[in-house]
Design an enzyme around this catalytic site. Structure first.
Site, PDB file in Angstrom:
ATOM      1  N   GLU A  77       3.919  -2.599  -1.637  1.00 21.94           N
ATOM      2  CA  GLU A  77       5.113  -2.647  -0.789  1.00 21.94           C
ATOM      3  C   GLU A  77       6.283  -3.344  -1.470  1.00 21.94           C
ATOM      4  O   GLU A  77       7.423  -2.892  -1.390  1.00 21.94           O
ATOM      5  CB  GLU A  77       4.797  -3.368   0.526  1.00 21.94           C
ATOM      6  N   ASP A 104      -0.769  -3.534   0.444  1.00 18.08           N
ATOM      7  CA  ASP A 104       0.135  -4.356   1.246  1.00 18.08           C
ATOM      8  C   ASP A 104      -0.297  -5.816   1.028  1.00 18.08           C
ATOM      9  O   ASP A 104      -1.358  -6.235   1.480  1.00 18.08           O
ATOM     10  CB  ASP A 104       0.051  -3.974   2.731  1.00 18.08           C
ATOM     11  N   ILE A 106       0.803  -8.732   2.063  1.00 19.97           N
ATOM     12  CA  ILE A 106       0.599  -9.412   3.359  1.00 19.97           C
ATOM     13  C   ILE A 106       1.000  -8.405   4.430  1.00 19.97           C
ATOM     14  O   ILE A 106       2.172  -8.000   4.492  1.00 19.97           O
ATOM     15  CB  ILE A 106       1.471 -10.674   3.543  1.00 19.97           C
ATOM     16  N   ASP A 107       0.072  -7.972   5.235  1.00 20.38           N
ATOM     17  CA  ASP A 107       0.445  -7.158   6.397  1.00 20.38           C
ATOM     18  C   ASP A 107       0.437  -8.087   7.604  1.00 20.38           C
ATOM     19  O   ASP A 107      -0.611  -8.612   7.988  1.00 20.38           O
ATOM     20  CB  ASP A 107      -0.526  -5.994   6.616  1.00 20.38           C
ATOM     21  N   THR A 109       3.680 -10.158   7.916  1.00 20.19           N
ATOM     22  CA  THR A 109       4.511 -11.229   7.344  1.00 20.19           C
ATOM     23  C   THR A 109       5.183 -12.078   8.432  1.00 20.19           C
ATOM     24  O   THR A 109       5.277 -13.302   8.297  1.00 20.19           O
ATOM     25  CB  THR A 109       5.570 -10.630   6.393  1.00 20.19           C
ATOM     26  N   ASP A 232       0.321   0.274   4.923  1.00 23.22           N
ATOM     27  CA  ASP A 232      -0.153  -0.291   6.201  1.00 23.22           C
ATOM     28  C   ASP A 232      -1.464   0.369   6.635  1.00 23.22           C
ATOM     29  O   ASP A 232      -2.258  -0.236   7.353  1.00 23.22           O
ATOM     30  CB  ASP A 232       0.862  -0.032   7.329  1.00 23.22           C
TER      31      ASP A 232
HETATM   32  C1  IPD Z   1       4.341  -4.661   9.560  1.00 20.76           C
HETATM   33  C2  IPD Z   1       3.146  -4.909  10.440  1.00 20.76           C
HETATM   34  C3  IPD Z   1       3.498  -4.746  11.896  1.00 20.76           C
HETATM   35  C4  IPD Z   1       4.096  -3.378  12.180  1.00 20.76           C
HETATM   36  C5  IPD Z   1       5.264  -3.110  11.266  1.00 20.76           C
HETATM   37  C6  IPD Z   1       4.844  -3.277   9.792  1.00 20.76           C
HETATM   38  P1  IPD Z   1       4.562  -6.079   7.280  1.00 20.76           P
HETATM   39  O1  IPD Z   1       4.026  -4.812   8.186  1.00 20.76           O
HETATM   40  O2  IPD Z   1       2.079  -4.035  10.130  1.00 20.76           O
HETATM   41  O3  IPD Z   1       2.374  -4.874  12.718  1.00 20.76           O
HETATM   42  O4  IPD Z   1       4.508  -3.325  13.524  1.00 20.76           O
HETATM   43  O5  IPD Z   1       5.716  -1.802  11.503  1.00 20.76           O
HETATM   44  O6  IPD Z   1       5.956  -3.028   8.971  1.00 20.76           O
HETATM   45  O7  IPD Z   1       6.029  -5.938   7.177  1.00 20.76           O
HETATM   46  O8  IPD Z   1       4.139  -7.328   7.940  1.00 20.76           O
HETATM   47  O9  IPD Z   1       3.873  -5.808   5.985  1.00 20.76           O
HETATM   48 CA    CA Z   2       2.741  -3.832   6.384  1.00 23.22          CA
HETATM   49 CA    CA Z   3       3.744  -6.424   3.898  1.00 26.45          CA
END
Ligand code: IPD
Ligand code: CA
Ligand code: CA
Length: 284
Positions: A77, A104, A106-107, A109, A232
């Site tokens: 990402e 990813d 950190i999913d 963040t 994701d």
């Molecule tokens: C997000 C998370 C979140 C989702 C967002 C994503 P990130 O990823 O998965 O739950 O609702 O659409 O972008 O930005 O924390 O890697």
């Molecule tokens: Ca994510």
């Molecule tokens: Ca992320």
């Protein structure tokens, strides 16, 4: 030249071992940085956050993968320009590559930034566009979810299977509130409005990858969200498929790496969930 040919790989087990090692190392490091990050930047919108810990985690994972598999492609990402168009283009450019790691770092963040303990490292390996290994690691609970294509899915060595609910009315379903407030959020809110009265309840905890892992583990009956990216979903999709569940786009077409609007479920409620989103005009 493939890695099988150049002798860099012993078998698919080494892919999995590297994926686990990367997720565990990155996850442990991220945990030490909780409440402790230094730089908070905005990306696509004021709701799309990134810290130096996201970038550091991606660098750590990329270096480790490249040490083991220098000829493999990498899609992370933080190496891609923000926004849905750039993400789609970046995937498109690498989709045909023989081995592609999709990461990813950190999913969740926003959760990490606020100290809300629901974020993961998500790592998938695709072979010619098909995910063959998926790892989602939650460092706060020390839970590692792992799937290998055709070999099942496991959480800490225990085989996972999806939940048994057969109707929306008895289902616990999750969704997200996307950072894209122009297209994805309004559509998802429409879906939320329609789905919430039909299910037992809704959860939205801020990590798509962990929601997907929870569907695989039978802790959620289903999950849907508009406007996600390959990083994701890739690992979580394999977790669910290998746990007996189903993953599609919001129109019900089978999952592939380019899917951005996802419905994931235990299989039994899938049609009902896809149908309810269509009826609400909330699928795309
Ligand atoms: C997000 C998370 C979140 C989702 C967002 C994503 P990130 O990823 O998965 O739950 O609702 O659409 O972008 O930005 O924390 O890697
Ligand atoms: Ca994510
Ligand atoms: Ca992320």
């Amino acid at each position: 030249m493939s890695d099988q040919q150049n002798g860099a790989v012993v078998g698919s087990k080494s892919f999995t071992a590297v994926a686990i090692n990367c997720a565990a190392k990155a996850g442990e490091w991220i945990k030490t940085k909780l409440g402790n990050y230094e730089n908070l930047d905005l990306k696509y919108s004021s709701h799309d956050l990134v810290t130096e810990v996201d970038k550091g985690s991606e660098t750590l994972i990329k270096r480790l993968i490249q040490t083991h598999f220098p000829h493999h492609s990498f899609l992370g990402e933080e190496g891609v320009e923000p926004g849905p168009e750039a993400s789609a283009r970046a995937l498109e450019a690498k989709l045909e590559d023989e081995y592609l790691w999709i990461v990813d770092p950190i999913d969740g963040t926003t959760n990490f930034v606020h100290g809300f303990p629901f974020f993961v490292v998500s790592i998938a390996l695709a072979y010619r566009g098909e995910v063959i290994v998926g790892v989602v690691y939650d460092p706060m609970k020390d839970e590692l979810f792992l799937a290998e294509k055709g070999k099942g899915a496991y959480v800490h060595g225990k085989r996972m299977s999806v939940s048994a609910e057969s109707a929306l009315k008895s289902s616990l379903v999750a969704t997200g509130f996307p950072a894209d407030h122009h297209y994805a959020l309004p559509l998802n809110m429409k879906g939320l409005q329609a789905i919430a009265p039909q299910v037992r309840n809704i959860r939205s905890s801020g990590s798509a990858a962990l929601h997907m892992a929870y569907v695989a583990a039978g802790r959620l009956s289903g999950f849907w969200e508009i406007g996600l990216n390959s990083w994701d979903l890739a690992a979580g999709a394999l977790l669910i498929q290998e746990s007996g569940g189903k993953v599609s786009d919001t129109l019900g077409k089978p999952y592939h790496l380019g899917v951005r609007n996802v419905v994931a479920s235990n299989g039994q409620i899938h049609e009902e969930l896809v149908g309810a989103l269509a009826l609400a005009d909330a699928a795309q």
